[in-house]
Scaffold this motif. Structure first.
Motif, PDB file in Angstrom:
ATOM      1  N   ALA A 275      19.501  29.555  48.035  1.00  0.00           N
ATOM      2  CA  ALA A 275      21.008  29.939  48.058  1.00  0.00           C
ATOM      3  C   ALA A 275      21.057  31.238  48.590  1.00  0.00           C
ATOM      4  CB  ALA A 275      21.353  29.824  46.407  1.00  0.00           C
ATOM      5  N   ASP A 276      22.001  31.221  49.316  1.00  0.00           N
ATOM      6  CA  ASP A 276      22.516  32.590  49.988  1.00  0.00           C
ATOM      7  C   ASP A 276      23.591  33.223  49.164  1.00  0.00           C
ATOM      8  OD1 ASP A 276      20.613  32.472  51.851  1.00  0.00           O
ATOM      9  OD2 ASP A 276      21.884  31.484  53.281  1.00  0.00           O
ATOM     10  N   LEU A 277      23.550  34.513  48.685  1.00  0.00           N
ATOM     11  CA  LEU A 277      24.418  35.167  48.049  1.00  0.00           C
ATOM     12  C   LEU A 277      24.715  36.486  48.320  1.00  0.00           C
ATOM     13  CD1 LEU A 277      22.402  34.542  44.301  1.00  0.00           C
ATOM     14  CD2 LEU A 277      23.990  33.029  45.350  1.00  0.00           C
ATOM     15  N   ALA A 278      26.175  36.638  48.450  1.00  0.00           N
ATOM     16  CA  ALA A 278      26.533  38.023  48.767  1.00  0.00           C
ATOM     17  C   ALA A 278      26.856  38.859  47.369  1.00  0.00           C
ATOM     18  CB  ALA A 278      27.933  37.837  49.445  1.00  0.00           C
ATOM     19  N   SER A 283      25.585  46.848  42.086  1.00  0.00           N
ATOM     20  CA  SER A 283      26.091  46.221  40.965  1.00  0.00           C
ATOM     21  C   SER A 283      24.873  45.859  40.296  1.00  0.00           C
ATOM     22  CB  SER A 283      26.863  44.990  41.201  1.00  0.00           C
ATOM     23  OG  SER A 283      26.211  44.098  41.936  1.00  0.00           O
ATOM     24  N   ASP A 284      25.164  45.032  38.830  1.00  0.00           N
ATOM     25  CA  ASP A 284      24.182  44.774  38.017  1.00  0.00           C
ATOM     26  C   ASP A 284      23.532  43.457  38.692  1.00  0.00           C
ATOM     27  OD1 ASP A 284      22.384  44.580  35.812  1.00  0.00           O
ATOM     28  OD2 ASP A 284      23.398  42.795  35.064  1.00  0.00           O
ATOM     29  N   ALA A 285      24.385  42.642  39.438  1.00  0.00           N
ATOM     30  CA  ALA A 285      23.873  41.421  40.163  1.00  0.00           C
ATOM     31  C   ALA A 285      22.887  41.795  41.452  1.00  0.00           C
ATOM     32  CB  ALA A 285      25.080  40.899  40.886  1.00  0.00           C
ATOM     33  N   GLU A 286      23.062  43.003  41.934  1.00  0.00           N
ATOM     34  CA  GLU A 286      22.342  43.299  43.108  1.00  0.00           C
ATOM     35  C   GLU A 286      21.121  43.791  42.666  1.00  0.00           C
ATOM     36  OE1 GLU A 286      22.402  46.260  46.886  1.00  0.00           O
ATOM     37  OE2 GLU A 286      22.707  47.301  44.894  1.00  0.00           O
ATOM     38  N   VAL A 287      20.860  44.468  41.587  1.00  0.00           N
ATOM     39  CA  VAL A 287      19.731  45.010  41.012  1.00  0.00           C
ATOM     40  C   VAL A 287      18.630  43.851  40.319  1.00  0.00           C
ATOM     41  CG1 VAL A 287      18.578  46.330  39.154  1.00  0.00           C
ATOM     42  CG2 VAL A 287      20.501  47.255  40.371  1.00  0.00           C
ATOM     43  N   ARG A 288      19.393  42.898  39.466  1.00  0.00           N
ATOM     44  CA  ARG A 288      18.677  41.885  38.996  1.00  0.00           C
ATOM     45  C   ARG A 288      18.310  40.719  39.893  1.00  0.00           C
ATOM     46  NH1 ARG A 288      19.014  42.111  33.352  1.00  0.00           N
ATOM     47  NH2 ARG A 288      19.963  43.549  32.329  1.00  0.00           N
ATOM     48  N   LEU A 289      19.173  40.104  40.801  1.00  0.00           N
ATOM     49  CA  LEU A 289      19.017  39.262  41.609  1.00  0.00           C
ATOM     50  C   LEU A 289      18.069  39.673  42.817  1.00  0.00           C
ATOM     51  CD1 LEU A 289      22.344  37.505  41.557  1.00  0.00           C
ATOM     52  CD2 LEU A 289      20.364  36.954  40.244  1.00  0.00           C
ATOM     53  N   GLY A 290      18.399  40.994  43.107  1.00  0.00           N
ATOM     54  CA  GLY A 290      17.714  41.380  44.032  1.00  0.00           C
ATOM     55  C   GLY A 290      16.065  41.389  44.009  1.00  0.00           C
ATOM     56  N   ARG A 291      15.757  41.550  42.732  1.00  0.00           N
ATOM     57  CA  ARG A 291      14.202  41.415  42.410  1.00  0.00           C
ATOM     58  C   ARG A 291      13.565  40.207  42.775  1.00  0.00           C
ATOM     59  NH1 ARG A 291      14.869  44.139  36.474  1.00  0.00           N
ATOM     60  NH2 ARG A 291      15.493  46.299  37.075  1.00  0.00           N
ATOM     61  N   ARG A 292      14.306  39.212  42.835  1.00  0.00           N
ATOM     62  CA  ARG A 292      13.817  37.912  43.192  1.00  0.00           C
ATOM     63  C   ARG A 292      14.098  37.473  44.521  1.00  0.00           C
ATOM     64  NH1 ARG A 292      17.508  35.684  38.259  1.00  0.00           N
ATOM     65  NH2 ARG A 292      17.222  33.747  39.272  1.00  0.00           N
ATOM     66  N   GLU A 298      20.325  43.772  54.469  1.00  0.00           N
ATOM     67  CA  GLU A 298      20.785  44.985  54.017  1.00  0.00           C
ATOM     68  C   GLU A 298      22.261  45.184  54.313  1.00  0.00           C
ATOM     69  OE1 GLU A 298      19.808  46.524  51.529  1.00  0.00           O
ATOM     70  OE2 GLU A 298      17.370  45.980  51.409  1.00  0.00           O
ATOM     71  N   ASP A 299      22.410  44.916  55.596  1.00  0.00           N
ATOM     72  CA  ASP A 299      23.956  45.395  56.383  1.00  0.00           C
ATOM     73  C   ASP A 299      24.940  44.499  55.718  1.00  0.00           C
ATOM     74  OD1 ASP A 299      22.654  47.497  57.755  1.00  0.00           O
ATOM     75  OD2 ASP A 299      22.392  45.796  59.582  1.00  0.00           O
ATOM     76  N   ALA A 300      24.579  42.914  55.480  1.00  0.00           N
ATOM     77  CA  ALA A 300      25.589  42.305  55.189  1.00  0.00           C
ATOM     78  C   ALA A 300      25.734  42.256  53.508  1.00  0.00           C
ATOM     79  CB  ALA A 300      25.512  40.718  55.623  1.00  0.00           C
ATOM     80  N   GLY A 301      24.711  42.819  52.825  1.00  0.00           N
ATOM     81  CA  GLY A 301      24.553  42.528  51.524  1.00  0.00           C
ATOM     82  C   GLY A 301      24.424  41.214  50.869  1.00  0.00           C
ATOM     83  N   VAL A 302      23.413  40.662  51.794  1.00  0.00           N
ATOM     84  CA  VAL A 302      23.219  39.197  51.317  1.00  0.00           C
ATOM     85  C   VAL A 302      21.870  38.978  51.024  1.00  0.00           C
ATOM     86  CG1 VAL A 302      23.129  36.740  52.484  1.00  0.00           C
ATOM     87  CG2 VAL A 302      25.261  38.211  52.835  1.00  0.00           C
ATOM     88  N   ILE A 303      21.507  37.982  50.040  1.00  0.00           N
ATOM     89  CA  ILE A 303      19.928  37.747  49.751  1.00  0.00           C
ATOM     90  C   ILE A 303      19.953  36.381  49.479  1.00  0.00           C
ATOM     91  CG2 ILE A 303      19.733  40.057  48.439  1.00  0.00           C
ATOM     92  CD1 ILE A 303      20.474  38.632  45.910  1.00  0.00           C
ATOM     93  N   ALA A 319      27.713  34.290  35.157  1.00  0.00           N
ATOM     94  CA  ALA A 319      28.038  35.357  34.230  1.00  0.00           C
ATOM     95  C   ALA A 319      28.262  36.812  34.961  1.00  0.00           C
ATOM     96  CB  ALA A 319      26.329  35.484  33.517  1.00  0.00           C
ATOM     97  N   TYR A 320      27.832  36.774  36.176  1.00  0.00           N
ATOM     98  CA  TYR A 320      27.768  38.012  36.863  1.00  0.00           C
ATOM     99  C   TYR A 320      29.426  38.363  37.471  1.00  0.00           C
ATOM    100  CZ  TYR A 320      22.852  38.515  37.214  1.00  0.00           C
ATOM    101  OH  TYR A 320      21.707  38.590  36.879  1.00  0.00           O
ATOM    102  N   GLY A 321      30.190  37.028  37.413  1.00  0.00           N
ATOM    103  CA  GLY A 321      31.732  37.408  37.789  1.00  0.00           C
ATOM    104  C   GLY A 321      32.004  37.702  39.085  1.00  0.00           C
ATOM    105  N   PRO A 322      32.488  38.785  39.373  1.00  0.00           N
ATOM    106  CA  PRO A 322      32.933  39.070  40.797  1.00  0.00           C
ATOM    107  C   PRO A 322      31.730  39.645  41.409  1.00  0.00           C
ATOM    108  CG  PRO A 322      34.069  40.569  39.221  1.00  0.00           C
ATOM    109  CD  PRO A 322      33.412  39.457  38.517  1.00  0.00           C
ATOM    110  N   GLU A 323      30.744  40.165  40.858  1.00  0.00           N
ATOM    111  CA  GLU A 323      29.776  40.778  41.642  1.00  0.00           C
ATOM    112  C   GLU A 323      29.005  39.960  42.456  1.00  0.00           C
ATOM    113  OE1 GLU A 323      27.214  42.597  38.440  1.00  0.00           O
ATOM    114  OE2 GLU A 323      28.708  43.926  37.866  1.00  0.00           O
ATOM    115  N   VAL A 324      29.117  38.646  42.259  1.00  0.00           N
ATOM    116  CA  VAL A 324      28.197  37.678  43.316  1.00  0.00           C
ATOM    117  C   VAL A 324      29.116  36.631  43.924  1.00  0.00           C
ATOM    118  CG1 VAL A 324      27.632  36.547  41.379  1.00  0.00           C
ATOM    119  CG2 VAL A 324      26.153  36.428  43.295  1.00  0.00           C
TER     120      VAL A 324
END
Length: 354
Positions: A275-278, A283-292, A298-303, A319-324
């Motif tokens: 899955a590609d996620l913005a 945000s909490d989503a960036e910290v938690r999901l970014g670890r996986r 980095e420029d587009a904020g996509v993982i 559960a992350y709402g608008p953060e992802v």
């Protein structure tokens, strides 16, 4: 008090009798361990009377001149438990007294119980095995703890040497775990209600349990589904209500190494799903999901992340709402959007109250 000079009260002395010593209770795991060692030590096997009169845990209560019905029952239960441990306890008939239960001998063939020649443990590995047993001790998996301790001790490992200052506790949150574990040991078919994502109500499943494995922090049951005559894998968290044995229905032992194969299949499924996620920066989503993340822009904020179960992953992302925001795949994006709509509808005020 009697008057002075009157008859003195007699002192009643205790009647001598056979001296009985109070024996400390033998823990069940020690009794099982002693029984395993005794049965391993003889090629010919032991009679039940020999076991009850000599093995620690039975001998302390054995009555040579009376009835030992309770010990008999205890031994029958212990036999079942030893077999549930995976230990090959055999019953051998006397050649000259076939069919005579009193002449049956019990043994554990050492060749079938020993570890394969190619399996060797280093001292560090033995220490970790001991720690693993302590981790499970007296936790919610206490029954499994005793099974593990019995096996370790029979391998010559005494899992009491402290390795670290404390042992964390494992907890099984899924109520279906223990009845499924018992069904696996007994090769007993079971039935349960299972709530599959996308269905409105749970449906009954009748299965032969083959393996229970942990994957991505969740327990999975791999089983043969009797209704479709095919293998299926179930999340234990989706089992609703009780797991019930099917009377009179058993099955053959699962193939060797099935747990490893199931875990490998789940890992392969996870790698196929990406899955590609913005995610919102900081945000909490960036910290938690970014670890996986397995890839990152980095420029587009996509993982990019891998996942096994789309419904479970959609629950997490919602559960992350608008953060992802889910960019792909489309099926996952729709699943997350549906969950967010449900949350929004639940918090929307009824028209009449406006």
């Amino acid at each position: 008090m009697p008057a002075e000079g009157g008859p003195q009260p007699s002192k009643i002395a205790p009647v001598p009798g056979p001296e009985r010593r109070s024996e400390p209770a033998i823990p069940a795991e020690d009794r099982l361990f002693s029984l395993v060692l005794a049965l391993l030590a003889t090629e010919a096997g032991l009679l039940k009377s020999e076991i009850l009169s000599t093995v620690r845990g039975y001998a302390e209560r054995f009555d040579r001149s009376g009835s030992n019905v309770n010990l008999d029952r205890q031994f029958e239960r212990d036999k079942d438990q030893i077999r549930e441990l995976g230990i090959p306890l055999e019953t051998v008939e006397s050649p000259d007294r076939p069919g005579d239960n009193q002449s049956l001998r019990y043994r554990i063939p050492k060749g079938q119980y020993d570890l394969p020649d190619e399996v060797r443990f280093t001292p560090d590995e033995l220490t970790l095995l001991g720690l693993a047993a302590e981790v499970w001790r007296e936790a919610s998996l206490s029954e499994d703890s005793q099974r593990a301790l019995t096996k370790l001790r029979a391998l010559g490992i005494e899992p009491r040497e402290p390795v670290i200052g404390y042992a964390p506790r494992l907890r099984v949150r899924d109520a279906a775990f223990e009845p499924l574990r018992q069904a696996l040991d007994r090769r007993q078919s079971v039935r349960f209600d299972y709530f599959k994502p996308g269905e409105r109500a749970p449906r009954e499943r009748r299965v032969n349990p083959l393996a229970v494995v942990m994957h991505e922090g969740r327990w999975h049951l791999h089983a043969h589904d009797l209704a479709v005559d095919a293998p299926r894998t179930f999340l234990l968290s989706r089992i609703v209500g009780d797991v019930t044995p099917i009377a009179g229905s058993t099955f053959d032992a699962p193939p060797a190494g099935i747990q490893d194969r199931v875990i490998a299949d789940l890992a392969e499924l996870r790698l196929r799903n990406a899955a590609d996620l913005a995610v919102t920066a900081g945000s909490d989503a960036e910290v938690r999901l970014g670890r996986r993340a397995v890839e990152r822009d980095e420029d587009a904020g996509v993982i990019r992340l891998h996942y096994t179960d789309a419904a479970v992953f959609a629950d997490e992302l919602a559960a992350y709402g608008p953060e992802v925001r889910v960019l792909s795949p489309e099926t996952l994006r729709v699943a997350v959007r549906e969950r967010l709509h449900v949350v929004a509808d639940a918090h929307r005020e009824p028209e009449a109250s406006r």
